[in-house]
Write a protein that holds these residues in place. Structure first.
Motif, PDB file in Angstrom:
ATOM      1  N   GLY A  90     -10.921  30.066  13.380  1.00  0.00           N
ATOM      2  CA  GLY A  90     -11.478  28.915  13.453  1.00  0.00           C
ATOM      3  C   GLY A  90     -12.774  28.852  12.438  1.00  0.00           C
ATOM      4  N   TYR A  91     -12.905  29.963  11.889  1.00  0.00           N
ATOM      5  CA  TYR A  91     -14.206  30.226  11.069  1.00  0.00           C
ATOM      6  C   TYR A  91     -13.973  30.741   9.483  1.00  0.00           C
ATOM      7  CZ  TYR A  91     -16.736  29.031  15.093  1.00  0.00           C
ATOM      8  OH  TYR A  91     -17.550  28.551  16.232  1.00  0.00           O
ATOM      9  N   GLU A  92     -12.656  30.588   9.379  1.00  0.00           N
ATOM     10  CA  GLU A  92     -12.201  30.675   7.879  1.00  0.00           C
ATOM     11  C   GLU A  92     -13.062  29.431   6.881  1.00  0.00           C
ATOM     12  OE1 GLU A  92     -10.209  29.891  10.385  1.00  0.00           O
ATOM     13  OE2 GLU A  92      -8.570  31.359  10.577  1.00  0.00           O
ATOM     14  N   GLN A  93     -13.169  29.768   5.875  1.00  0.00           N
ATOM     15  CA  GLN A  93     -14.230  29.075   5.124  1.00  0.00           C
ATOM     16  C   GLN A  93     -13.801  27.566   5.014  1.00  0.00           C
ATOM     17  OE1 GLN A  93     -14.405  30.298   0.877  1.00  0.00           O
ATOM     18  NE2 GLN A  93     -16.210  28.633   0.484  1.00  0.00           N
ATOM     19  N   GLU A  94     -12.486  27.238   4.843  1.00  0.00           N
ATOM     20  CA  GLU A  94     -12.191  25.634   4.876  1.00  0.00           C
ATOM     21  C   GLU A  94     -12.810  25.181   6.222  1.00  0.00           C
ATOM     22  OE1 GLU A  94      -8.302  23.552   3.306  1.00  0.00           O
ATOM     23  OE2 GLU A  94      -8.083  24.562   5.043  1.00  0.00           O
ATOM     24  N   ALA A  95     -12.235  25.662   7.509  1.00  0.00           N
ATOM     25  CA  ALA A  95     -12.462  25.179   8.655  1.00  0.00           C
ATOM     26  C   ALA A  95     -14.080  25.249   8.972  1.00  0.00           C
ATOM     27  CB  ALA A  95     -11.934  26.155   9.622  1.00  0.00           C
ATOM     28  N   PHE A  96     -14.713  26.434   8.702  1.00  0.00           N
ATOM     29  CA  PHE A  96     -16.008  26.297   8.858  1.00  0.00           C
ATOM     30  C   PHE A  96     -16.884  25.286   8.151  1.00  0.00           C
ATOM     31  CE2 PHE A  96     -20.295  28.557   7.934  1.00  0.00           C
ATOM     32  CZ  PHE A  96     -20.791  28.619   9.247  1.00  0.00           C
ATOM     33  N   PHE A  97     -16.455  25.087   6.990  1.00  0.00           N
ATOM     34  CA  PHE A  97     -17.260  23.947   6.185  1.00  0.00           C
ATOM     35  C   PHE A  97     -16.660  22.606   6.839  1.00  0.00           C
ATOM     36  CE2 PHE A  97     -16.785  20.812   2.898  1.00  0.00           C
ATOM     37  CZ  PHE A  97     -18.001  20.806   2.206  1.00  0.00           C
ATOM     38  N   SER A  98     -15.577  22.510   7.373  1.00  0.00           N
ATOM     39  CA  SER A  98     -15.433  21.173   7.847  1.00  0.00           C
ATOM     40  C   SER A  98     -16.256  20.926   9.080  1.00  0.00           C
ATOM     41  CB  SER A  98     -13.851  21.414   8.330  1.00  0.00           C
ATOM     42  OG  SER A  98     -13.002  21.358   7.184  1.00  0.00           O
ATOM     43  N   TYR A  99     -16.558  21.771   9.719  1.00  0.00           N
ATOM     44  CA  TYR A  99     -17.521  21.648  11.031  1.00  0.00           C
ATOM     45  C   TYR A  99     -18.751  20.672  10.397  1.00  0.00           C
ATOM     46  CZ  TYR A  99     -14.705  25.218  12.969  1.00  0.00           C
ATOM     47  OH  TYR A  99     -13.503  25.859  13.216  1.00  0.00           O
ATOM     48  N   PHE A 100     -19.545  21.330   9.206  1.00  0.00           N
ATOM     49  CA  PHE A 100     -20.319  20.832   8.550  1.00  0.00           C
ATOM     50  C   PHE A 100     -20.253  19.225   7.911  1.00  0.00           C
ATOM     51  CE2 PHE A 100     -21.658  24.886   8.855  1.00  0.00           C
ATOM     52  CZ  PHE A 100     -23.088  25.027   9.141  1.00  0.00           C
ATOM     53  N   SER A 101     -19.079  19.232   7.334  1.00  0.00           N
ATOM     54  CA  SER A 101     -18.615  18.130   6.622  1.00  0.00           C
ATOM     55  C   SER A 101     -18.400  16.923   7.501  1.00  0.00           C
ATOM     56  CB  SER A 101     -17.315  18.414   5.829  1.00  0.00           C
ATOM     57  OG  SER A 101     -16.965  17.125   5.034  1.00  0.00           O
ATOM     58  N   PHE A 102     -17.320  17.176   8.350  1.00  0.00           N
ATOM     59  CA  PHE A 102     -17.425  16.057   9.513  1.00  0.00           C
ATOM     60  C   PHE A 102     -18.494  15.665  10.331  1.00  0.00           C
ATOM     61  CE2 PHE A 102     -12.948  17.702   9.037  1.00  0.00           C
ATOM     62  CZ  PHE A 102     -12.383  16.333   8.229  1.00  0.00           C
ATOM     63  N   SER A 103     -19.459  16.569  10.577  1.00  0.00           N
ATOM     64  CA  SER A 103     -20.510  16.169  11.529  1.00  0.00           C
ATOM     65  C   SER A 103     -21.552  15.447  10.568  1.00  0.00           C
ATOM     66  CB  SER A 103     -21.401  17.792  11.707  1.00  0.00           C
ATOM     67  OG  SER A 103     -20.608  18.347  12.487  1.00  0.00           O
ATOM     68  N   TYR A 104     -21.733  15.729   9.260  1.00  0.00           N
ATOM     69  CA  TYR A 104     -22.414  14.917   8.459  1.00  0.00           C
ATOM     70  C   TYR A 104     -21.885  13.641   8.309  1.00  0.00           C
ATOM     71  CZ  TYR A 104     -24.536  12.956   4.153  1.00  0.00           C
ATOM     72  OH  TYR A 104     -25.278  12.338   3.173  1.00  0.00           O
ATOM     73  N   SER A 105     -20.269  13.326   8.138  1.00  0.00           N
ATOM     74  CA  SER A 105     -19.941  12.013   8.001  1.00  0.00           C
ATOM     75  C   SER A 105     -20.039  11.391   9.261  1.00  0.00           C
ATOM     76  CB  SER A 105     -18.433  12.241   7.891  1.00  0.00           C
ATOM     77  OG  SER A 105     -18.168  12.864   6.526  1.00  0.00           O
TER      78      SER A 105
END
Length: 182
Positions: A128-143
């Protein structure tokens, strides 16, 4: 069953991680409005966790239903903490999964059994902390935060006590938006 309970019950909290372990207690913390404790679980040392976008999704839906005078300073502080962890300059949506629901795919979830959690954390890239997933936590939170700008603005206009903090939050979101547009 109200919509909050339904949404909360459909997220596998016990298989998602926070800054201090599993997200098992999050539904109770949301239900009881324990924003300070929630904030410490979903943002820690400028890091967002598996649970972060899901907590924001639920809280922001509920926030939109509240009258400005009902909103607490602790809740606004939670949004400020998350927003301050996001560096939009480093964001590129191509690095994110396609939808938030994809973050609940089995490949990102932790096992039901918590017995080996310490070993999981020791891995170079924990599940769950692979680069794509980890980045997604930031991306979706920002959205989610950005989509809530009208809600934050309405609260700021109706609650003088929260106006300074919400103003700071809006500046973060708008300045990040301006940076993203450049």
């Amino acid at each position: 069953m109200n919509s909050l309970t339904h949404l909360t019950n459909n997220i596998p909290w016990q298989r998602l991680t926070t800054a201090y372990g599993r997200g098992t207690d999050i539904p109770r913390l949301i239900e009881t409005g324990q924003y300070e404790e929630l904030a410490s679980l979903i943002e820690h040392q400028s890091t967002l966790w598996q649970t972060t976008p899901w907590v924001l999704l639920i809280l922001l839906k509920e926030l939109a239903k509240q009258k400005p005078e009902q909103v607490s300073s602790q809740e606004i502080q939670l949004y400020l903490a998350v927003a301050s962890a996001i560096n939009v300059d480093e964001m590129d949506s191509q690095n994110a999964v396609e939808s938030m629901n994809e973050l609940l795919d089995e490949k990102y979830l932790w096992p039901e059994d918590e017995e080996d959690d310490e070993l999981w954390w020791e891995e170079e890239e924990p599940r769950g902390y692979e680069q794509e997933a980890f980045f997604s936590y930031f991306s979706f939170s920002y959205s989610l935060l950005k989509d809530s700008i009208p809600v934050f603005t309405a609260i700021m206009e109706g609650n003088d006590k929260l106006a300074p903090d919400i103003g700071e939050l809006l500046l973060m979101l708008q300045s990040e938006e301006a940076s993203a547009d450049e």
